[in-house]
Design a protein around this motif. Structure first.
Motif, PDB file in Angstrom:
ATOM      1  N   ALA A  13      -5.552 -22.227  56.793  1.00  0.00           N
ATOM      2  CA  ALA A  13      -4.498 -22.524  57.692  1.00  0.00           C
ATOM      3  C   ALA A  13      -4.125 -21.150  58.629  1.00  0.00           C
ATOM      4  O   ALA A  13      -3.688 -21.314  59.764  1.00  0.00           O
ATOM      5  CB  ALA A  13      -3.249 -23.054  56.725  1.00  0.00           C
ATOM      6  N   SER A  30      -2.484 -31.373  55.317  1.00  0.00           N
ATOM      7  CA  SER A  30      -1.994 -29.944  55.544  1.00  0.00           C
ATOM      8  C   SER A  30      -2.851 -29.079  55.127  1.00  0.00           C
ATOM      9  O   SER A  30      -3.085 -28.073  55.431  1.00  0.00           O
ATOM     10  CB  SER A  30      -0.557 -29.674  55.141  1.00  0.00           C
ATOM     11  OG  SER A  30      -0.376 -29.364  53.535  1.00  0.00           O
ATOM     12  N   GLN A  31      -3.401 -29.278  53.799  1.00  0.00           N
ATOM     13  CA  GLN A  31      -4.414 -28.147  53.339  1.00  0.00           C
ATOM     14  C   GLN A  31      -5.923 -28.854  53.116  1.00  0.00           C
ATOM     15  O   GLN A  31      -6.895 -27.905  53.108  1.00  0.00           O
ATOM     16  CB  GLN A  31      -3.999 -27.978  51.854  1.00  0.00           C
ATOM     17  CG  GLN A  31      -2.920 -27.351  51.698  1.00  0.00           C
ATOM     18  CD  GLN A  31      -2.179 -27.163  50.340  1.00  0.00           C
ATOM     19  OE1 GLN A  31      -2.894 -26.804  49.492  1.00  0.00           O
ATOM     20  NE2 GLN A  31      -0.610 -27.137  50.206  1.00  0.00           N
ATOM     21  N   THR A  51       4.021 -33.504  60.790  1.00  0.00           N
ATOM     22  CA  THR A  51       3.742 -32.194  61.225  1.00  0.00           C
ATOM     23  C   THR A  51       2.247 -32.109  61.799  1.00  0.00           C
ATOM     24  O   THR A  51       1.976 -31.382  62.651  1.00  0.00           O
ATOM     25  CB  THR A  51       4.394 -31.173  60.483  1.00  0.00           C
ATOM     26  OG1 THR A  51       5.904 -31.410  60.423  1.00  0.00           O
ATOM     27  CG2 THR A  51       3.987 -29.718  61.088  1.00  0.00           C
ATOM     28  N   PRO A  52       1.113 -32.065  60.643  1.00  0.00           N
ATOM     29  CA  PRO A  52      -0.010 -31.855  61.312  1.00  0.00           C
ATOM     30  C   PRO A  52      -0.605 -32.486  62.394  1.00  0.00           C
ATOM     31  O   PRO A  52      -1.592 -31.953  63.174  1.00  0.00           O
ATOM     32  CB  PRO A  52      -0.918 -32.449  59.953  1.00  0.00           C
ATOM     33  CG  PRO A  52      -0.090 -32.424  58.882  1.00  0.00           C
ATOM     34  CD  PRO A  52       1.396 -32.525  59.318  1.00  0.00           C
TER      35      PRO A  52
END
Length: 875
Positions: free
Chosen positions: A627, A799-800, A834-835
């Motif tokens: 990230a 996200s990850q 969000t991503p």
């Protein structure tokens, strides 16, 4: 294009309300199919806005999803033609400059899936009123500058809901016919409606006591479902430490007779600081050695402290309007960070906070939702509970602390609390108190609250050997952000050290605080015999990006010699980033990825030294995350970043295999589990070593299996499980699956532990990641209405899990989930998306694929929450 866009609210349009509400009396009757809320309000004209002898404006109250059954003015029933139901509220002609308004409303908490207002969670009634949830309970002036004294009477079926809680101190209780009972609560301190709380359920509690510095005894209670009663001790102990710390460091004493915490499974946020009755997401307050990791123990300590500290920085002094949100959140995050630093490792706490800031908040600054710490406008306030408000806001307060020093900052906070106790204040009020008490001009500093974006400092240096003069030249800049194309120079504290060739600090004070106020400014240091190595931005003294042309050798030197713990770690990170970027370039050019010798040697020196600080060594062994690599890239190469990071980790694991084995053995527990700072650091270093061992030898897989089987705590058990799940060695997949089943069968009745089980699988980047996540969504453990489950599975995956998410199927999957969720819980939907909003960071094909999914979302009928995020992202 939508037919009716949500309305934009501007800070410049703020005006005081036409009326105040001096007292609020609530009677809430809870039933299985509905609730009846009677609200009696003592209303008074705001004579600073209106003349009582002239025409009185109508009283316009906020209200959403309410069924009005009756309205009375001064004791008389008003017929339907005597008031007007307006969009999102109620308009009532005022009978005078002061009057009593009473309403009776019917609501349906059981059908409230938004988790705002009054809703039901696992058979328990609870509330979440920040920011604008109270208007879903009754008609009210639902804004933070309307502060009222609250009385609340709650009634419910006694067998189903034996515990009835609200703000303040309990007054009296009794029974009603048909097996019902009631309790009355009174909060003597005026508060805005967003701080109102109510809980009703079949709960047990643990109790303790705290004696304040003035000798008052306060009862402490933590309520939870009976199955979790054994998980409360750590939170109670954390609360007592926080109460004592706030007295010693800020002179703030608790003011009610009782302080209560309630654990709730379904909760959009981490916790809520309602006056005297904090409501917590269960994952943020419940812990035992068998079910919570060390990081959970530390997180709980910090969150309990944060919500308690709000009693003064947020409750006794609240915010005038939601544009001032960082007034309470930024200040309180700074306070809880200092508390955690005092309780644990100060340098490691700083590393953790800066890592979050650099990875996520800097990305927010560079994205479509970029906004100042004090925004100028918003469509939906729920979208502004952001890292900018919280984390960057805390950094702004930290800079004031650096500029004033500890003693003058304490004087400033004392003045702020004294001057605005019982009031709704502004950022300007806070800065003015600091300015006055600190005898400092902070006029230019106020721009930190007004300008969005991450400032950047470019630093060059010169050394005049004939005069022994060393000069730093610093230039500041900030890129354009939405609505702000031009940026003015900021007042930036820049902490600097100078180090000689022997690794010693040259400045008499060790670290010197430079104050940058011009766009370009020079700072000189005299009496030096040789050019030093500068240690810049020590302790991360300002939330900026710093550019200085260090050589690899200089970074390795700082990594080994800097007296500032944060900068030692930062030098390590910078050196790793440089090597990783070269490896990424090689990957893209289809060339072998090689690790520079200087990095290997630096890690050799790091690992070859005696372990004096396990927490610091553990932090330095953690490579820059994917990230973070994405955030600092002008164009994100997903597969290359992943491959380079894996290759570097594997290289270090192979070269230092013996040393990692020694570390692992040397960090074995020598007694029963304790969640002390020392033991947590040692366990974390041991498990970091385990992760490296598992990369280089099959022995690591066997060690992980043995550790899981023999563990007496969740930290060791879960880190062993994660090692098995993320390993790509032969045979590890089957072993991981068997241990995932073993873990689930043992903990399937514990929701918080199952969140860990979901997240470790969601983050696994082996082939077939999306299919595994989709399969888990059909598992009995997954609950699509539970925010924690959504975050643990869908949030973690998107996200990850970079390689699993970043493909057309992953983008479509997230869009599908966001669309479905928006109708049930708009707050969570707007955060999960969000991503996709970061699409401009990726190569052209991925940009088009991500944007097309945003466009598909935008074509739906959206909530204001999601509409704001998606529409701004597509501009």
């Amino acid at each position: 294009m939508k037919d009716a866009q949500p309305r934009t609210i501007y800070l410049k349009d703020y005006r005081q309300p036409d009326y105040w509400i001096d007292r609020t009396r609530l009677d809430v009757a809870l039933y299985e199919t509905h609730a009846i809320v009677e609200a009696t309000l003592d209303v008074r004209l705001n004579d600073s806005q209106h003349d009582a002898n002239k025409h009185l404006p109508a009283l316009v109250l906020d209200g959403v999803d309410l069924e009005l059954e009756e309205l009375c003015l001064n004791g008389s029933v008003v017929e339907a033609d005597g008031y007007e139901l307006v969009p999102q509220g109620l308009s009532v002609p005022a009978p005078g400059a002061a009057f009593e308004l009473k309403t009776r409303c019917r609501i349906e908490p059981q059908n409230n899936t938004s988790l705002e207002g009054l809703y039901k969670s696992n058979g328990m009634f609870c509330t979440q009123c920040e920011a604008e949830g109270f208007r879903k309970i009754t008609y009210y002036l639902d804004r933070p500058d309307v502060m009222s004294v609250f009385d609340c009477r709650i009634s419910a079926d006694k067998s189903l809901y034996p515990v009835l809680l609200s703000n303040g101190n309990e007054q009296t209780r009794g029974d009603e016919p048909e097996g019902r009972h009631w309790v009355e609560w009174h909060d003597p301190f005026p508060k805005p409606a967003y701080l109102f709380a109510l809980v009703a359920g079949d709960l047990q509690h643990v109790s303790d006591r705290f004696v304040t510095q003035s000798g008052r005894e306060v009862t402490l209670q933590l309520f939870t479902e009976p199955r979790n009663i054994h998980k409360c001790d750590h939170a109670i102990d954390s609360l007592k430490r926080a109460m004592r710390w706030d007295e010693e460091v800020y002179g703030r004493e608790y003011d009610l007779d009782i302080f209560m915490i309630v654990a709730v499974d379904h909760f959009n946020m981490g916790a809520m600081e309602n006056k005297g009755l904090n409501i917590f997401n269960s994952s943020c307050v419940l812990a035992s050695a068998d079910t919570a990791t060390d990081s959970s123990f530390q997180r709980i300590e910090a969150i309990v402290a944060h919500e308690y500290f709000h009693n003064w920085s947020g409750n006794r002094v609240t915010c005038r309007d939601w544009f001032q949100l960082s007034l309470k959140e930024g200040f309180t995050v700074f306070r809880d960070a200092e508390f955690s630093a005092d309780m644990n490792s100060r340098s490691v706490k700083r590393i953790e906070d800066v890592s979050l800031l650099r990875t996520a908040q800097f990305a927010e600054d560079a994205g479509p939702m970029s906004h100042p710490v004090r925004p100028e406008s918003y469509m939906e306030i729920s979208n502004f509970y952001t890292l900018t408000i919280y984390e960057k806001g805390a950094e702004v307060v930290r800079m004031i602390h650096r500029l004033l020093g500890r003693d003058r900052f304490r004087k400033g906070s004392d003045l702020y609390f004294e001057r605005h106790d019982g009031e709704a204040a502004t950022v300007e009020n806070f800065v003015a108190a600091m300015e006055e008490a600190g005898d400092i001009d902070l006029n230019q500093f106020r721009r930190w609250y007004q300008q969005a974006g991450t400032p950047e400092l470019n630093v060059t240096d010169e050394f005049d050997s004939s005069q022994g003069l060393y000069t730093l030249q610093v230039t500041q800049s900030c890129r354009a952000t939405p609505g702000q194309s031009e940026k003015l120079p900021l007042h930036i504290p820049l902490a600097v050290g100078l180090i000689n060739a022997e690794g010693d600090d040259l400045l008499p004070e060790g670290t010197r605080m430079l104050e940058l106020v011009e766009q370009t400014q020079s700072f000189s240091f005299e009496g030096l015999s040789a050019k030093p190595v500068p240690s810049l931005l020590r302790g991360f003294s300002a939330p900026i990006k710093l550019h200085y042309d260090y050589s690899d050798q200089q970074l390795a030197f700082l990594m080994a010699n800097d007296s500032d713990g944060f900068n030692r770690w930062d030098a390590c990170q910078q050196l790793c980033v440089r090597v990783l970027q070269r490896m990424v370039s090689a990957y893209l050019a289809e060339q072998p990825m090689q690790v520079d010798a200087v990095l290997t040697e630096a890690f050799g020196e790091l690992l070859g030294s005696p372990v004096e600080d396990p927490a610091a060594l553990d932090a330095m062994l953690a490579l820059p995350s994917e990230a973070y690599l994405a955030e600092i890239s002008s164009e994100v190469e997903v597969e290359a970043n992943h491959a380079a990071r894996e290759a570097l980790a594997n290289h270090l694991a192979t070269v230092f295999a013996v040393r990692f084995s020694e570390l692992y053995q040397g960090c074995q527990a020598k007694g029963p589990y304790q969640a002390s700072a020392k033991d947590i650091a040692t366990r974390s270093l041991k498990n970091a070593a385990l992760g490296y061992i598992a990369r280089s030898a099959d022995q690591g897989i066997e060690l992980a299996r043995e550790q899981y089987d023999q563990a007496d705590n969740m930290t060791d058990r879960f880190r062993a499980l994660a090692t098995l799940v993320h390993s790509e060695r032969n045979g590890s997949v089957e072993l991981a699956d068997s241990y995932l089943d073993k873990f689930y069968n043992h903990f399937k009745n514990d929701p918080q532990v199952i969140e860990l089980w979901l997240s470790v699988q969601a983050s696994c980047q082996r082939e077939g990641a999306l299919e595994r996540v989709q399969k888990l969504m059909e598992h009995e453990a997954f609950d699509a209405d539970n925010p924690n489950k959504l975050r643990s599975l869908i949030g973690v995956f998107c996200s990850q899990n970079t390689t699993g998410f970043h493909n057309p199927a992953g983008y479509a999957f997230l869009a599908d989930q966001v669309i479905a969720l928006d109708a049930r819980n708009p707050q969570i939907a707007s955060r999960l998306v969000t991503p996709l909003t970061r699409y401009r960071k990726y190569p052209a094909l991925r940009q088009q694929q991500m944007r097309s999914q945003l466009e598909r979302i935008f074509a739906q009928q959206l909530s204001p929450d999601l509409y704001e995020v998606v529409s701004k992202s597509l501009k």
